[in-house]
Design a protein around this motif. Structure first.
Motif, PDB file in Angstrom:
ATOM      1  N   ILE A   1     -39.364 -29.892  81.399  1.00 52.77           N
ATOM      2  CA  ILE A   1     -39.783 -31.571  80.969  1.00 52.77           C
ATOM      3  C   ILE A   1     -39.715 -31.553  79.776  1.00 52.77           C
ATOM      4  CG2 ILE A   1     -41.760 -32.746  81.792  1.00 52.77           C
ATOM      5  CD1 ILE A   1     -40.996 -32.565  84.441  1.00 52.77           C
ATOM      6  N   THR A   2     -39.985 -30.647  78.779  1.00 51.18           N
ATOM      7  CA  THR A   2     -40.250 -32.052  77.599  1.00 51.18           C
ATOM      8  C   THR A   2     -38.614 -31.618  77.310  1.00 51.18           C
ATOM      9  OG1 THR A   2     -40.151 -28.973  76.574  1.00 51.18           O
ATOM     10  CG2 THR A   2     -42.680 -31.065  76.835  1.00 51.18           C
ATOM     11  N   GLU A   3     -37.321 -30.834  77.607  1.00 51.91           N
ATOM     12  CA  GLU A   3     -36.527 -31.300  77.786  1.00 51.91           C
ATOM     13  C   GLU A   3     -35.315 -32.476  77.926  1.00 51.91           C
ATOM     14  OE1 GLU A   3     -31.975 -28.172  76.776  1.00 51.91           O
ATOM     15  OE2 GLU A   3     -34.423 -27.618  77.008  1.00 51.91           O
ATOM     16  N   ILE A   4     -35.880 -32.399  79.091  1.00 48.36           N
ATOM     17  CA  ILE A   4     -35.683 -33.248  80.191  1.00 48.36           C
ATOM     18  C   ILE A   4     -36.249 -35.025  79.487  1.00 48.36           C
ATOM     19  CG2 ILE A   4     -35.616 -34.676  82.505  1.00 48.36           C
ATOM     20  CD1 ILE A   4     -35.413 -31.599  83.888  1.00 48.36           C
ATOM     21  N   ILE A   5     -36.872 -35.081  79.433  1.00 48.02           N
ATOM     22  CA  ILE A   5     -37.614 -35.910  78.460  1.00 48.02           C
ATOM     23  C   ILE A   5     -37.188 -36.953  77.140  1.00 48.02           C
ATOM     24  CG2 ILE A   5     -39.887 -37.470  77.296  1.00 48.02           C
ATOM     25  CD1 ILE A   5     -41.706 -35.551  79.871  1.00 48.02           C
ATOM     26  N   ALA A   6     -36.740 -35.169  76.199  1.00 46.18           N
ATOM     27  CA  ALA A   6     -36.193 -36.180  75.006  1.00 46.18           C
ATOM     28  C   ALA A   6     -34.905 -35.786  75.175  1.00 46.18           C
ATOM     29  CB  ALA A   6     -36.422 -34.523  75.050  1.00 46.18           C
ATOM     30  N   GLU A   7     -33.505 -34.993  76.200  1.00 42.66           N
ATOM     31  CA  GLU A   7     -32.620 -35.597  76.390  1.00 42.66           C
ATOM     32  C   GLU A   7     -32.956 -37.482  76.936  1.00 42.66           C
ATOM     33  OE1 GLU A   7     -29.575 -34.727  76.477  1.00 42.66           O
ATOM     34  OE2 GLU A   7     -30.660 -32.753  75.280  1.00 42.66           O
ATOM     35  N   GLY A   8     -33.758 -37.258  77.632  1.00 47.79           N
ATOM     36  CA  GLY A   8     -33.677 -38.954  78.399  1.00 47.79           C
ATOM     37  C   GLY A   8     -33.890 -40.999  77.622  1.00 47.79           C
ATOM     38  N   GLN A   9     -34.339 -40.014  76.661  1.00 47.54           N
ATOM     39  CA  GLN A   9     -34.615 -40.376  75.285  1.00 47.54           C
ATOM     40  C   GLN A   9     -32.246 -41.126  74.819  1.00 47.54           C
ATOM     41  OE1 GLN A   9     -37.546 -41.842  74.209  1.00 47.54           O
ATOM     42  NE2 GLN A   9     -37.299 -40.070  76.146  1.00 47.54           N
ATOM     43  N   PHE A  10     -31.687 -40.095  74.857  1.00 43.61           N
ATOM     44  CA  PHE A  10     -30.308 -40.752  74.655  1.00 43.61           C
ATOM     45  C   PHE A  10     -29.768 -41.064  76.765  1.00 43.61           C
ATOM     46  CE2 PHE A  10     -32.208 -37.439  71.165  1.00 43.61           C
ATOM     47  CZ  PHE A  10     -31.709 -38.547  70.830  1.00 43.61           C
ATOM     48  N   ASP A  11     -30.386 -40.857  77.492  1.00 39.68           N
ATOM     49  CA  ASP A  11     -29.480 -40.776  78.305  1.00 39.68           C
ATOM     50  C   ASP A  11     -30.063 -41.405  79.638  1.00 39.68           C
ATOM     51  OD1 ASP A  11     -27.967 -40.553  81.143  1.00 39.68           O
ATOM     52  OD2 ASP A  11     -27.441 -38.455  80.661  1.00 39.68           O
ATOM     53  N   GLN A  12     -30.241 -42.539  79.388  1.00 44.13           N
ATOM     54  CA  GLN A  12     -30.615 -43.442  80.539  1.00 44.13           C
ATOM     55  C   GLN A  12     -30.844 -43.400  82.196  1.00 44.13           C
ATOM     56  OE1 GLN A  12     -32.969 -46.129  79.163  1.00 44.13           O
ATOM     57  NE2 GLN A  12     -33.217 -46.079  81.637  1.00 44.13           N
TER      58      GLN A  12
ATOM     59  N   ASN B   1     -23.198 -37.575  87.807  1.00 48.18           N
ATOM     60  CA  ASN B   1     -22.824 -37.302  86.892  1.00 48.18           C
ATOM     61  C   ASN B   1     -23.716 -36.198  86.171  1.00 48.18           C
ATOM     62  OD1 ASN B   1     -25.493 -38.312  86.535  1.00 48.18           O
ATOM     63  ND2 ASN B   1     -25.442 -40.218  85.411  1.00 48.18           N
ATOM     64  N   LYS B   2     -23.767 -35.825  85.332  1.00 45.29           N
ATOM     65  CA  LYS B   2     -24.538 -34.104  85.379  1.00 45.29           C
ATOM     66  C   LYS B   2     -25.841 -34.516  85.251  1.00 45.29           C
ATOM     67  CE  LYS B   2     -25.903 -32.366  80.943  1.00 45.29           C
ATOM     68  NZ  LYS B   2     -25.631 -32.221  79.471  1.00 45.29           N
TER      69      LYS B   2
ATOM     70  N   PHE C   1     -30.575 -27.833  79.050  1.00 44.12           N
ATOM     71  CA  PHE C   1     -30.015 -29.524  79.316  1.00 44.12           C
ATOM     72  C   PHE C   1     -28.685 -29.671  78.722  1.00 44.12           C
ATOM     73  CE2 PHE C   1     -29.018 -33.837  79.707  1.00 44.12           C
ATOM     74  CZ  PHE C   1     -28.842 -33.973  81.567  1.00 44.12           C
ATOM     75  N   GLY C   2     -29.131 -29.124  77.138  1.00 45.36           N
ATOM     76  CA  GLY C   2     -27.697 -29.887  76.775  1.00 45.36           C
ATOM     77  C   GLY C   2     -26.114 -29.088  76.983  1.00 45.36           C
ATOM     78  N   ALA C   3     -26.458 -27.855  77.297  1.00 39.19           N
ATOM     79  CA  ALA C   3     -25.491 -26.143  77.632  1.00 39.19           C
ATOM     80  C   ALA C   3     -25.777 -26.862  79.073  1.00 39.19           C
ATOM     81  CB  ALA C   3     -26.115 -25.481  76.784  1.00 39.19           C
ATOM     82  N   VAL C   4     -25.853 -27.224  79.678  1.00 36.51           N
ATOM     83  CA  VAL C   4     -25.285 -27.276  81.516  1.00 36.51           C
ATOM     84  C   VAL C   4     -24.076 -28.304  81.197  1.00 36.51           C
ATOM     85  CG1 VAL C   4     -25.738 -27.739  83.138  1.00 36.51           C
ATOM     86  CG2 VAL C   4     -27.419 -26.601  82.138  1.00 36.51           C
ATOM     87  N   THR C   5     -23.098 -27.984  82.310  1.00 35.54           N
ATOM     88  CA  THR C   5     -21.665 -28.995  81.739  1.00 35.54           C
ATOM     89  C   THR C   5     -21.344 -28.855  83.576  1.00 35.54           C
ATOM     90  OG1 THR C   5     -20.403 -27.640  81.836  1.00 35.54           O
ATOM     91  CG2 THR C   5     -21.236 -28.015  80.005  1.00 35.54           C
TER      92      THR C   5
END
Length: 193
Positions: free
Chosen positions: A103-114, A55-56, A30-34
């Motif tokens: 899924i785990t990565e998306i959940i982790a990113e969701g902690q910083f991206d509401q 948004n992304k 997720f982090g590398a996708v733009t």
């Protein structure tokens, strides 16, 4: 004089964008996708993407949902415990795959991206909770489960340990664990005769 309002939305273009976002998500995380990379891979402009998604996070989550929605059918074997065992087993099997690990990565990113958290809760996890709810409601109507059951709490009781192992302890999620989890949960929610 007719004014052109732009090109009509093309379902193929939309599908190309969703496929590109999902492919990039699986390949790079997720982090590398733009939005720029999605546009390049799909062969469209960033403006085209922003016509359909704000948004992304939204386009990546839609790409993920588009690629994964058909993998989790609603079981109906006639047995509530078997149906729940199938649902949990299918989901855990998916989570353990390369595609499911996202899924785990998306959940982790969701902690910083509401925005992302709101999207995955509403579009991904709520439908899965609804499946569990349907299974449990059928069990109540068939007399397999207590009539006074707090369905939302039972869903948390079943799914909480799965996500606890997935996100916190890293302990194995296998068929033995799932069977014990479902057996223990159902022991407490069967009707008292």
């Amino acid at each position: 004089m007719d004014k052109k309002l732009g090109r009509p939305r093309s379902e193929k273009t939309k599908t190309d964008i969703l496929t590109a976002s999902y492919d990039l998500l699986i390949q790079n995380g997720f982090g590398a996708v733009t939005v720029e990379k999605i546009a390049e891979k799909a062969g469209v402009s960033k403006a085209t993407i922003y016509k359909w998604w704000p948004n992304k996070a939204a386009v990546v989550m839609d790409g993920f949902l588009n690629a994964t929605t058909e993998k989790l059918p609603i079981p109906d074997t006639g047995s509530t415990i078997d149906d729940m065992l199938i649902q949990v087993s299918n989901f855990v099997e998916f989570l353990m795959s390369k595609k499911g690990n996202v899924i785990t990565e998306i959940i982790a990113e969701g902690q910083f991206d509401q925005n992302l958290a709101d999207i995955y809760r509403k579009a991904y996890f709520k439908p899965r909770r609804d499946i569990s709810k349907q299974i449990l409601e059928r069990g109540i109507s068939r007399g397999e489960l207590r009539k006074d059951l707090d369905i939302e709490l039972v869903i948390d009781l079943i799914w909480g340990p799965v996500f606890y192992r997935l996100l916190i302890t890293g302990e194995v999620l296998d068929d033995i664990f799932i069977k014990k989890l479902i057996d223990y949960a159902f022991e407490g929610i069967k009707p008292n005769f």
